[in-house]
Design an enzyme around this catalytic site. Structure first.
Site, short mmCIF file in Angstrom:
data_model
loop_
_atom_site.label_atom_id
_atom_site.label_comp_id
_atom_site.label_asym_id
_atom_site.label_seq_id
_atom_site.Cartn_x
_atom_site.Cartn_y
_atom_site.Cartn_z
N THR A 27 0.87 -1.18 0.00
CA THR A 27 0.00 0.00 0.00
C THR A 27 0.90 1.22 0.00
OG1 THR A 27 -0.07 0.28 2.42
CG2 THR A 27 -1.69 -1.23 1.44
N ALA A 56 3.25 -1.10 4.74
CA ALA A 56 2.52 0.07 5.24
C ALA A 56 3.56 1.19 5.40
CB ALA A 56 1.87 -0.25 6.58
N VAL A 82 7.42 -2.38 7.13
CA VAL A 82 7.43 -0.91 7.18
C VAL A 82 8.07 -0.36 5.90
CG1 VAL A 82 8.18 1.13 8.45
CG2 VAL A 82 7.61 -0.98 9.69
N LYS A 83 7.34 0.56 5.27
CA LYS A 83 7.84 1.14 4.01
C LYS A 83 8.43 2.51 4.32
CE LYS A 83 5.82 1.04 -0.64
NZ LYS A 83 4.53 1.08 -1.35
N VAL A 84 9.66 2.74 3.85
CA VAL A 84 10.32 4.04 4.08
C VAL A 84 10.85 4.55 2.74
CG1 VAL A 84 11.00 3.48 6.45
CG2 VAL A 84 12.59 3.01 4.58
#
Ligand code: G3P
Length: 217
Positions: A27, A56, A82-84
């Site tokens: 997402t 996310a 975790v998306k960074v």
């Protein structure tokens, strides 16, 4: 090649999960906006629909706040990734999180050097955006080939997650190059099933079956 679906629409995710070919979900803030739903709530629901990684995205731009957001996201479910963003603060966060056992997807990658940095920071996934490169007159799939070569040269374990996939040729080329994962919108995944000769074959068999006058049930 693993298949992730790039959406926050839980009806599409539940439907595609039934095919057994869904290995995860990605997402981003734009997809959350499109869903019209609350971020944490929709991520929790997605994590219950698929066993694989659910990306996310942290939205802070500084490392300290990104770490706080990551803690909230990791608390949702074990399969949260975790998306960074691919920035200095993003990669500091990537290093800290993966050293602590979390999955991290480094997003908004547009060059092979950026992908090299993400691998050195211990990223679980690197997300090169092929469609947006193509949109700007560049060759998205060439970037995937370059990253594959570099990662194989040094045995990096970071998985190449082809993102911003727009059509079936992106999927085909990703598989030929040996990308680890591709993430595509539901419509692109559904289009992979289509072939005119499949439709023609079904029509012919059904036509002949009806002529037999028989029924299986
Ligand atoms: O989720 C990241 C990426 O797949 C976005 O794709 O179509 O907005 O360039 P797109």
């Amino acid at each position: 090649m693993k298949f992730f679906v790039d959406t926050a629409d839980t009806r599409d995710i539940a439907d595609l999960a039934q095919t057994g070919l869904l290995d995860g979900v990605t997402t981003n803030p734009s997809l959350i906006h499109k869903s019209g739903r609350k971020f944490l709530e929709v991520v929790k629901e997605i994590c219950s629909l698929v066993e694989g990684p659910v990306s996310a995205e942290a939205v802070a731009l500084d490392h300290a706040t990104m770490m706080k957001e990551a803690a909230v996201l990791r608390n949702i479910a074990d399969n949260v990734c975790v998306k960074v963003p691919l920035t200095i603060d993003g990669l500091k966060t990537c290093k800290a999180l993966t050293s602590d056992g979390a999955m991290v997807n480094v997003t908004l990658c547009f060059s092979a050097n950026q992908a090299l940095l993400a691998a050195k920071a211990g990223a679980t996934f690197i997300s090169p955006f092929v469609g947006r490169l193509d949109d700007n007159g560049l060759d998205g799939m060439q970037l995937i080939s370059d990253i594959r070569l570099i990662y194989d040269n040094y045995n990096f374990v970071t998985e190449i997650l082809v993102a911003s996939v727009r059509h079936p040729i992106h999927v085909l080329e990703s598989a030929k190059i040996g990308a680890d994962v591709m993430t595509a919108p539901p419509a692109v995944i559904r289009s992979l099933f289509n072939h005119v000769l499949t439709d023609k074959g079904i029509a012919g068999f059904i036509d002949d079956w009806q002529k037999t006058g028989q029924s299986i049930l």
